[in-house]
Write an enzyme that holds these catalytic residues in place. Structure first.
Site, short mmCIF file in Angstrom:
data_model
loop_
_atom_site.label_atom_id
_atom_site.label_comp_id
_atom_site.label_asym_id
_atom_site.label_seq_id
_atom_site.Cartn_x
_atom_site.Cartn_y
_atom_site.Cartn_z
N LYS A 171 40.15 47.05 28.24
CA LYS A 171 39.53 47.59 29.63
C LYS A 171 38.83 47.07 30.16
O LYS A 171 37.97 46.59 29.37
CB LYS A 171 39.62 49.18 29.38
CG LYS A 171 38.55 49.34 28.46
CD LYS A 171 37.08 49.66 29.18
CE LYS A 171 37.09 50.43 30.42
NZ LYS A 171 35.89 50.45 31.01
N THR A 182 34.24 41.97 25.52
CA THR A 182 34.26 42.71 26.86
C THR A 182 34.19 43.99 26.54
O THR A 182 33.65 44.36 25.49
CB THR A 182 35.78 42.37 27.41
OG1 THR A 182 35.73 42.74 28.83
CG2 THR A 182 36.60 43.06 26.79
N GLU A 267 36.73 44.34 39.85
CA GLU A 267 36.55 45.31 40.90
C GLU A 267 36.40 44.68 42.42
O GLU A 267 35.62 43.72 42.74
CB GLU A 267 35.08 46.14 40.86
CG GLU A 267 35.08 47.16 39.55
CD GLU A 267 33.96 47.65 39.13
OE1 GLU A 267 34.17 48.56 38.53
OE2 GLU A 267 32.91 47.00 39.63
N ASN A 391 31.29 50.04 43.72
CA ASN A 391 30.07 50.27 42.72
C ASN A 391 29.05 50.98 43.45
O ASN A 391 27.98 51.61 43.05
CB ASN A 391 29.37 48.91 42.56
CG ASN A 391 30.23 48.37 41.33
OD1 ASN A 391 30.36 48.96 40.10
ND2 ASN A 391 30.82 47.25 41.54
#
Lengths: 396, 396
Positions: A171, A182, A267, A391
């Protein structure tokens, strides 16, 4: 295609309501007795409570259970956070009849909020009741936060007549610049591998996969990657030979596939960018140049706009801090098009050549430094309105 | 208030049509005979042609003329770019009766496009005809690119009975992470200062001003800062004493004011953020922590959203690479509110305290490392939709 099951691994997923109601947010991975586990963790000095506990438990015992929650990172939570991570392990150990040190906790989500440990442990019986060998895709969903897609990779290979499976999930979409691993990734195999060798295979695989990606340069407080080897397939991996090479390659490929999946789901990402730096004196300086390009907001926004503003790439190479860089030897390609030669615009380059490349979804920036034989390759994303939106809105 | 004129300095501005028609894009600064000049330039290895030429000319002679164009950075332009910068100096020297080495060229704008040198030199007579002592505000307009506001700062001080002026202009809004100097800044005084001393005063001032700001971490190829001392006021600055202290302080303050003006005009900026790091072992590690915070896209987008996602600040401190950082000693304040103590959320902190601070236009992040007495302070901006828009649209 579904991921291969791994003999000796069962996975259960539950909805514990940690941050949102009715969302898969709790995953338990069960490993058979005798499983060996290698792991790498974040090098952020502010590592989260579960990272501290997982490191300590891993040093004390071989894990039987991994417990992963989303919705809360249990980071920056001080002594209460450590107690919450330990309580999670203790309760799971009681319910399964193992020792607390045989449980490794992992958390991901917002930093700095107290972990709602009561809700978490209340969800454990449901996760345990759901344990099944086919739980991988469900678990890939269960560990998602701002991810838009579940990420898994799987390979099956035959080693000296034994079928071996390698399956992993990961993830991560933001706060991605792993420094050892990660956000969270879990890979398992049913091969039998000694612990020292398993750790070496993992470390080798990580260098070219999770340690070669960046979305935003922000190394998380919770990064963790665990590689489990149950030994249930009957195949034993020794420290050399063809089986070793093929097995290590399978681990490496699964890690690369998971790491690339994180970048493709970065993102706000609209492009998948490979930065390949060649002709360096050593790998470290090649990586330095590659990360300087990959972290440049100006390069990233130019790619978002599909605008071949190549001066920004050149400026990033120039400020990467290489001593005695000879500009006359620097060449830059975008896919097949040479845009910079001898430190300036390539003589034959025209915007008409470069522009079509910029509209591709997958683009390779290749920088030739002309001062050695070392190379490095990393993957990154562009920088879009959606990165800012995601964000700016996350948490609220 | 208008900037003070500086005895011995005249400035002329013209519209040369370098990139856009009818835009002030050419500035000539004339310095009286006997002027001393100190300068600092970009440390980007790919420095632009005018930087190379200006450095060489400065080593050979004291400058009589500075010529600045916008619309084209003359960077990444190879040998033709160098020839264009040299031709500019030669033509201006012919028209003014000085030597080419007495001319320093400066360029800013898009990287990698050939400098339209014919249009530039065609504009020189108009710029020379416009020379006047009051040209400072006009010049501050003339050097703008993506800037939305002209930037100038000015002080007048009396030294041992002599009136001394210090006036400067600067440009820059993106590709801002100066490493020796910002995009372009020109400061002049009519005090008389020896060259060695002038360079020292400039270097000291730069550390706390232009070398303490960042918009996006991208060090430009064209950064340059020149400090001219004409000596026309009659005041002579010696290497010590009260006059020296006050004069150096005036230079420093003008540089800080210009540097801060660049940050306030940062591309897409909605907030002016001071990052103050205290209690470090040395200034270098304080700056390292400060820049890691200031460059974090996650911190920057949180400030844009006025969302006190303080875990992102903590994570940035943690990944700044400090050896043996003791989390128990780390404290973080946002203006007057203590948000982190002993590496975790401060015991008394509530969102209700922190949220009002986030809506302020000027915010200070203060990090106490608790391991020494060194400090550092830098200034930066948030990261907004407009940053992406400006940099995705620039050039097109």
């Amino acid at each position: 295609m579904e991921p291969c099951t791994v003999a000796g691994i069962r996975i259960g997923v539950a909805r514990a309501g940690i941050k949102y109601p009715d969302r898969r947010d709790l995953v338990v991975i069960e490993a058979a007795t005798g499983t060996r586990a290698a792991a790498v963790f974040t090098q952020n000095a502010f590592c989260a409570a579960p990272v501290i506990v997982a490191r300590a438990h891993l040093a004390a015992a071989s894990p039987r259970y991994l417990v992963i929650n989303t919705g809360n990172a249990n980071a920056g939570t001080g002594a209460p956070g450590l107690a919450a991570a330990e309580a999670t392990c203790r309760v799971l150990a009681e319910q399964t009849g193992c020792r607390p040190e045989e449980v490794l906790p992992f958390s991901t989500g917002v930093i700095g909020e107290p972990l709602p440990v009561e809700r978490l442990v209340a969800g454990l019986p449901a996760a345990l009741a759901a344990l099944q060998p086919e739980g991988w895709t469900e678990a890939a969903h269960g560990i998602m936060t701002t991810d838009t897609r579940p990420k898994w990779a799987s390979q099956r290979l035959s080693l000296s007549g034994q079928e071996v499976a390698v399956t992993g999930i990961a993830k991560g979409a933001g706060m991605i610049c792993p420094n050892m691993a990660t956000m969270l990734a879990f890979v398992a195999t049913d091969a039998a591998v000694d612990l020292t060798l398993l750790q070496k295979i993992l470390a080798d695989a990580v260098t070219d996969s999770f340690n070669a990606i960046t979305v935003d340069g922000d190394t998380s407080t919770n990064d963790a990657l665990v590689l489990l080897a149950t030994g249930q397939s009957g195949a034993h991996i020794s420290a050399e030979g063809e089986d070793y090479t093929r097995f290590a390659q399978a681990i490496r490929e699964v890690c690369i596939e998971l790491a690339q999946a994180i970048i493709r789901d970065g993102e706000g990402a609209t492009k998948f960018i490979t930065v390949q730096v060649e002709g360096g004196r050593d790998v470290a300086e090649c990586r330095q140049v590659a990360y300087t390009i990959a972290h440049s907001p100006l390069v990233k926004t130019a790619f978002f706009a599909s605008d071949l503003n190549w001066g920004r790439i050149l400026a990033a190479v120039g400020r990467a801090g290489l001593v005695d860089l000879d500009l006359e030897r620097v060449t830059i390609h975008l896919d097949e098009v040479c845009i910079v030669r001898a430190g300036g615009r390539a003589p034959n380059y025209t915007e008409a050549q470069g522009q079509p490349v910029m509209t591709r979804p997958d683009i390779t920036i290749r920088v030739e430094l002309g001062r050695g034989t070392a190379t490095a390759r990393i993957w990154t994303t562009d920088f879009s309105f959606d990165y800012v939106r995601i964000n700016a809105e996350y948490r609220t």
